[in-house]
Design a protein around this motif. Sequence first.
Motif, PDB file in Angstrom:
ATOM      1  N   PRO A 129       0.776  -1.237   0.000  1.00  0.00           N
ATOM      2  CA  PRO A 129       0.000   0.000   0.000  1.00  0.00           C
ATOM      3  C   PRO A 129       0.810   1.293   0.000  1.00  0.00           C
ATOM      4  O   PRO A 129       0.235   2.370  -0.135  1.00  0.00           O
ATOM      5  CB  PRO A 129      -0.836  -0.109   1.282  1.00  0.00           C
ATOM      6  N   THR A 130       2.135   1.192   0.150  1.00  0.00           N
ATOM      7  CA  THR A 130       2.954   2.413   0.114  1.00  0.00           C
ATOM      8  C   THR A 130       4.114   2.322  -0.867  1.00  0.00           C
ATOM      9  O   THR A 130       4.603   3.344  -1.331  1.00  0.00           O
ATOM     10  CB  THR A 130       3.510   2.757   1.515  1.00  0.00           C
ATOM     11  N   GLN A 131       4.572   1.146  -1.196  1.00  0.00           N
ATOM     12  CA  GLN A 131       5.781   1.000  -2.013  1.00  0.00           C
ATOM     13  C   GLN A 131       5.646   1.701  -3.363  1.00  0.00           C
ATOM     14  O   GLN A 131       4.653   1.535  -4.066  1.00  0.00           O
ATOM     15  CB  GLN A 131       6.101  -0.475  -2.240  1.00  0.00           C
ATOM     16  N   GLY A 132       6.667   2.490  -3.701  1.00  0.00           N
ATOM     17  CA  GLY A 132       6.716   3.135  -5.003  1.00  0.00           C
ATOM     18  C   GLY A 132       5.921   4.415  -5.116  1.00  0.00           C
ATOM     19  O   GLY A 132       6.012   5.113  -6.128  1.00  0.00           O
ATOM     20  N   ARG A 133       5.166   4.756  -4.088  1.00  0.00           N
ATOM     21  CA  ARG A 133       4.395   5.996  -4.128  1.00  0.00           C
ATOM     22  C   ARG A 133       5.280   7.176  -3.718  1.00  0.00           C
ATOM     23  O   ARG A 133       6.176   7.017  -2.899  1.00  0.00           O
ATOM     24  CB  ARG A 133       3.178   5.889  -3.212  1.00  0.00           C
ATOM     25  N   THR A 134       5.019   8.318  -4.289  1.00  0.00           N
ATOM     26  CA  THR A 134       5.749   9.511  -3.878  1.00  0.00           C
ATOM     27  C   THR A 134       5.225  10.001  -2.533  1.00  0.00           C
ATOM     28  O   THR A 134       4.095   9.693  -2.137  1.00  0.00           O
ATOM     29  CB  THR A 134       5.622  10.619  -4.927  1.00  0.00           C
ATOM     30  N   LEU A 135       6.034  10.788  -1.845  1.00  0.00           N
ATOM     31  CA  LEU A 135       5.661  11.278  -0.513  1.00  0.00           C
ATOM     32  C   LEU A 135       6.234  12.672  -0.299  1.00  0.00           C
ATOM     33  O   LEU A 135       7.414  12.917  -0.547  1.00  0.00           O
ATOM     34  CB  LEU A 135       6.202  10.337   0.566  1.00  0.00           C
ATOM     35  N   ALA A 136       5.366  13.578   0.175  1.00  0.00           N
ATOM     36  CA  ALA A 136       5.788  14.914   0.598  1.00  0.00           C
ATOM     37  C   ALA A 136       5.516  15.060   2.089  1.00  0.00           C
ATOM     38  O   ALA A 136       4.528  14.531   2.607  1.00  0.00           O
ATOM     39  CB  ALA A 136       5.041  15.993  -0.186  1.00  0.00           C
ATOM     40  N   LEU A 137       6.387  15.802   2.777  1.00  0.00           N
ATOM     41  CA  LEU A 137       6.320  15.925   4.233  1.00  0.00           C
ATOM     42  C   LEU A 137       6.174  17.379   4.654  1.00  0.00           C
ATOM     43  O   LEU A 137       6.856  18.261   4.129  1.00  0.00           O
ATOM     44  CB  LEU A 137       7.590  15.344   4.855  1.00  0.00           C
ATOM     45  N   MET A 138       5.276  17.616   5.641  1.00  0.00           N
ATOM     46  CA  MET A 138       5.082  18.954   6.190  1.00  0.00           C
ATOM     47  C   MET A 138       4.853  18.848   7.693  1.00  0.00           C
ATOM     48  O   MET A 138       4.331  17.844   8.187  1.00  0.00           O
ATOM     49  CB  MET A 138       3.883  19.640   5.522  1.00  0.00           C
ATOM     50  N   GLN A 139       5.238  19.915   8.399  1.00  0.00           N
ATOM     51  CA  GLN A 139       4.952  19.966   9.825  1.00  0.00           C
ATOM     52  C   GLN A 139       4.602  21.385  10.231  1.00  0.00           C
ATOM     53  O   GLN A 139       4.975  22.355   9.553  1.00  0.00           O
ATOM     54  CB  GLN A 139       6.134  19.462  10.657  1.00  0.00           C
ATOM     55  N   VAL A 140       3.859  21.490  11.336  1.00  0.00           N
ATOM     56  CA  VAL A 140       3.571  22.794  11.923  1.00  0.00           C
ATOM     57  C   VAL A 140       4.157  22.814  13.328  1.00  0.00           C
ATOM     58  O   VAL A 140       4.177  21.803  14.028  1.00  0.00           O
ATOM     59  CB  VAL A 140       2.053  23.093  11.963  1.00  0.00           C
ATOM     60  N   ILE A 163       8.948   6.991  -2.358  1.00  0.00           N
ATOM     61  CA  ILE A 163       9.863   7.918  -3.019  1.00  0.00           C
ATOM     62  C   ILE A 163       9.631   9.291  -2.394  1.00  0.00           C
ATOM     63  O   ILE A 163       8.744  10.043  -2.803  1.00  0.00           O
ATOM     64  CB  ILE A 163       9.615   7.943  -4.535  1.00  0.00           C
ATOM     65  N   THR A 164      10.396   9.598  -1.358  1.00  0.00           N
ATOM     66  CA  THR A 164      10.192  10.824  -0.595  1.00  0.00           C
ATOM     67  C   THR A 164      10.913  11.981  -1.279  1.00  0.00           C
ATOM     68  O   THR A 164      12.126  11.922  -1.464  1.00  0.00           O
ATOM     69  CB  THR A 164      10.695  10.642   0.845  1.00  0.00           C
ATOM     70  N   ILE A 165      10.182  13.018  -1.630  1.00  0.00           N
ATOM     71  CA  ILE A 165      10.762  14.113  -2.407  1.00  0.00           C
ATOM     72  C   ILE A 165      11.730  14.922  -1.543  1.00  0.00           C
ATOM     73  O   ILE A 165      11.611  14.951  -0.313  1.00  0.00           O
ATOM     74  CB  ILE A 165       9.668  15.020  -3.003  1.00  0.00           C
ATOM     75  N   PRO A 166      12.707  15.589  -2.155  1.00  0.00           N
ATOM     76  CA  PRO A 166      13.700  16.344  -1.377  1.00  0.00           C
ATOM     77  C   PRO A 166      13.114  17.506  -0.581  1.00  0.00           C
ATOM     78  O   PRO A 166      13.517  17.761   0.560  1.00  0.00           O
ATOM     79  CB  PRO A 166      14.672  16.853  -2.452  1.00  0.00           C
ATOM     80  N   ASN A 167      12.175  18.255  -1.166  1.00  0.00           N
ATOM     81  CA  ASN A 167      11.669  19.448  -0.496  1.00  0.00           C
ATOM     82  C   ASN A 167      10.733  19.078   0.651  1.00  0.00           C
ATOM     83  O   ASN A 167      10.132  17.989   0.664  1.00  0.00           O
ATOM     84  CB  ASN A 167      10.942  20.345  -1.496  1.00  0.00           C
ATOM     85  N   GLN A 168      10.567  19.985   1.605  1.00  0.00           N
ATOM     86  CA  GLN A 168       9.675  19.767   2.739  1.00  0.00           C
ATOM     87  C   GLN A 168       9.296  21.116   3.323  1.00  0.00           C
ATOM     88  O   GLN A 168       9.906  22.138   3.013  1.00  0.00           O
ATOM     89  CB  GLN A 168      10.354  18.903   3.802  1.00  0.00           C
ATOM     90  N   SER A 169       8.257  21.112   4.166  1.00  0.00           N
ATOM     91  CA  SER A 169       7.762  22.364   4.728  1.00  0.00           C
ATOM     92  C   SER A 169       7.668  22.262   6.245  1.00  0.00           C
ATOM     93  O   SER A 169       7.151  21.276   6.779  1.00  0.00           O
ATOM     94  CB  SER A 169       6.375  22.695   4.153  1.00  0.00           C
ATOM     95  N   SER A 170       8.175  23.287   6.937  1.00  0.00           N
ATOM     96  CA  SER A 170       8.031  23.404   8.384  1.00  0.00           C
ATOM     97  C   SER A 170       7.581  24.822   8.690  1.00  0.00           C
ATOM     98  O   SER A 170       8.307  25.786   8.395  1.00  0.00           O
ATOM     99  CB  SER A 170       9.358  23.090   9.087  1.00  0.00           C
ATOM    100  N   VAL A 171       6.411  24.955   9.291  1.00  0.00           N
ATOM    101  CA  VAL A 171       5.823  26.271   9.548  1.00  0.00           C
ATOM    102  C   VAL A 171       5.972  26.625  11.027  1.00  0.00           C
ATOM    103  O   VAL A 171       5.412  25.944  11.897  1.00  0.00           O
ATOM    104  CB  VAL A 171       4.333  26.300   9.134  1.00  0.00           C
ATOM    105  N   ALA A 172       6.720  27.667  11.308  1.00  0.00           N
ATOM    106  CA  ALA A 172       6.913  28.121  12.691  1.00  0.00           C
ATOM    107  C   ALA A 172       5.729  28.959  13.156  1.00  0.00           C
ATOM    108  O   ALA A 172       5.048  29.600  12.351  1.00  0.00           O
ATOM    109  CB  ALA A 172       8.203  28.927  12.779  1.00  0.00           C
ATOM    110  N   LYS A 173       5.481  28.937  14.481  1.00  0.00           N
ATOM    111  CA  LYS A 173       4.401  29.729  15.075  1.00  0.00           C
ATOM    112  C   LYS A 173       3.136  29.637  14.218  1.00  0.00           C
ATOM    113  O   LYS A 173       2.576  30.640  13.764  1.00  0.00           O
ATOM    114  CB  LYS A 173       4.834  31.184  15.237  1.00  0.00           C
TER     115      LYS A 173
END
Length: 237
Positions: A129-140, A163-173
């Motif tokens: 159910p996850t193999q080979g799928r792309t993945l983007a990551l974000m946090q607050v 396949i976890t992409i290089p870019n990611q997002s972290s939102v402060a406050k």
Amino acid sequence: MNDLPNIDINSLQPIDLNALGGPPQPDHKPRILMLYGSLRERSFSRFMTEEGARILEALGADVKIFNPSGLPLVDEANLDHDKVQELRELSLWSEGQVWSSPERHGAMTGVMKTQIDWLPLAPIGGVRPTQGRTLALMQVCGGSQSFNTVNQMRILGRWMRMITIPNQSSVAKAWNEFDDEGRMKPSPFYNRVVDVMEELMKFTLLTRAQSAYLTDRYSERVESREELSKRVNQSAI
């Protein structure tokens, strides 16, 4: 291959450039599943997920957001639980995923981890159910910017063979980055979310037709050949 005596020559395959080119693109929109890690009424990880969904849809994706409310802890319920089945079916449907979690005590939340823990590495109906799928990551973040949660989820993404992409997002406050309606305000943080969704779409379009080939493994081909050999060479049945 004389200097590689431990290699199963029948299982070691040359790189197929035609396979890397892949079959024609599927004619449906890229299918993106989004998971978030908080059940609060005013959940900033949900707000960021919903904002990301709007961006993905504008870029041409078919987006579904899983609501984790009611999902039991792992081993607290059977696999036939409605929320477990819903999550697994959505993961099988997806070609890419977005995981968005608050940082709590320097880590992802239990709500986020529980969703990932319900997704097995073993195949469901012959499909992982996850193999080979792309993945983007974000946090607050409730305070200053941190990358603890996205770093943890990146480890999990690799473990889940994504396949976890290089870019990611972290939102402060994060409490200061969303308006009363839950819409994200214009800012460099918002621009980074757009960057991440755009990159996810590019990687998904680039890999979805080739994901089976990209995740095909020598070790598993060897194991499959050994199992086949055992089955067809039984002395008695």
